[in-house]
Write a protein that holds these residues in place. Sequence first.
Motif, PDB file in Angstrom:
ATOM      1  N   TYR A  36      -1.854   6.916  -4.773  1.00 34.78           N
ATOM      2  CA  TYR A  36      -0.429   6.901  -5.110  1.00 34.78           C
ATOM      3  C   TYR A  36      -0.266   7.187  -6.596  1.00 34.78           C
ATOM      4  N   ASP A  37      -1.082   6.539  -7.428  1.00 36.87           N
ATOM      5  CA  ASP A  37      -0.985   6.727  -8.877  1.00 36.87           C
ATOM      6  C   ASP A  37      -1.291   8.162  -9.275  1.00 36.87           C
ATOM      7  N   HIS A  39      -0.873  10.962  -7.484  1.00 35.04           N
ATOM      8  CA  HIS A  39       0.271  11.816  -7.126  1.00 35.04           C
ATOM      9  C   HIS A  39       1.475  11.538  -8.021  1.00 35.04           C
ATOM     10  N   GLN A  40       1.670  10.275  -8.359  1.00 30.28           N
ATOM     11  CA  GLN A  40       2.810   9.893  -9.192  1.00 30.28           C
ATOM     12  C   GLN A  40       2.727  10.530 -10.572  1.00 30.28           C
ATOM     13  N   ASN A  41       1.514  10.771 -11.039  1.00 35.55           N
ATOM     14  CA  ASN A  41       1.311  11.340 -12.372  1.00 35.55           C
ATOM     15  C   ASN A  41       0.998  12.835 -12.355  1.00 35.55           C
ATOM     16  N   LYS A  46       5.536  14.112  -5.419  1.00 37.15           N
ATOM     17  CA  LYS A  46       6.276  12.857  -5.417  1.00 37.15           C
ATOM     18  C   LYS A  46       5.806  11.995  -4.248  1.00 37.15           C
ATOM     19  N   PRO A  47       5.035  10.938  -4.534  1.00 37.22           N
ATOM     20  CA  PRO A  47       4.574  10.064  -3.449  1.00 37.22           C
ATOM     21  C   PRO A  47       5.649   9.048  -3.074  1.00 37.22           C
ATOM     22  N   VAL A  65       3.450  12.430   0.592  1.00 38.96           N
ATOM     23  CA  VAL A  65       3.581  13.107  -0.700  1.00 38.96           C
ATOM     24  C   VAL A  65       4.479  14.319  -0.520  1.00 38.96           C
TER      25      VAL A  65
END
Length: 346
Positions: A36-37, A39-41, A46-47, A65
């Motif tokens: 998750y982290d 993809h978030q960065n 956008k997760p 995602v």
Amino acid sequence: MALKITTDIGRVNTRAWEKFVYDHPDGNIFQMPCMYDIHQNTKHQKPLTFFAFDNDELVGVLMTVHLTNTFPPLSFFTRRQIVVGGPLIKENDSGILLALWDALFQQTARSVVYTEIRNYRLGLSLKPVYEEAGFYYESYLTVNIDINRKSEELWASLSPDRKKNIEKMGQVSHVIKKLEDDKEFLDAWHILSGTILSKGRPLSHRSMMYAIRESRTLKPYLRTRGLFINGKMIATIWLLLFDDKASVWMEGNLLDESEQWLYDGFLWGIIQELQSEGIRFFELGNGGKPGQDFYIRQYKKSYGGMVRETGRYIYVHNWFLWNLGRMFYQWYKKLTIFFFRKYFRI
């Protein structure tokens, strides 16, 4: 059952999330908080994670995602959300599964053209539930090597061509090592990018490489290796380790056709390293669709790999944009390959 669903990761205990995924029979790295982290960065990704609770007990996890990693206007037609290795449901309860899909579609249906589930294992018992939710099934294969064998048995399972190339590699001065500094990561990313472009596939933004490099939570699961000859990296492979399995996440090389045999020696070195550490299974990934002449599937099988069906489920939210997007994607693919051949340099 008092089922509640939330997307607020701030209200979910990270350790409980990790434990649920790790203890689940179908648990995998792609449903873990560390991914998750990542993809978030990563730009253009956008997760979104849905958690199902029965009172205070976590009984379901679904991470998707949202991807828009092509350029306008193609990005409008190819907006999609991908679920890899999920959702994970306690005891495969169909009620929980349908509730998660309902929550997901209520929040995302208008923002994507289609939703795709990429299975890690074919769960036929849930197939009717997916179909009830509106998904259609697409047959898909992966290739897996059982490396929980004696070295001589593993060697005997290789094809004659693989053995010949690996033995030839023994005559070449080379180094296989972990990627360590920023330069090596950048060189590796350049190789990965070139490999993806050469196949006409969408390329993740470079910010993913920085997110991976800086992530502490992913580090225990990540294995990066580069093949160096005369001090220059010519190939790289990035693996994800989870439980007793290692999976190819990304790999690439820009070797000429006459030099491809070098990659055989590189991959064999990786297999030996994993075997020495007690890893039981090596997931080589994409095996294409059944009934299609797929060269890469035959190549992976030549390492003693076994083909298994995992399948994919697809839900189309807008059939007009879906069909238009597939048509435009063929154009995008040809343009990308042309760009690679004309301008890309390693």
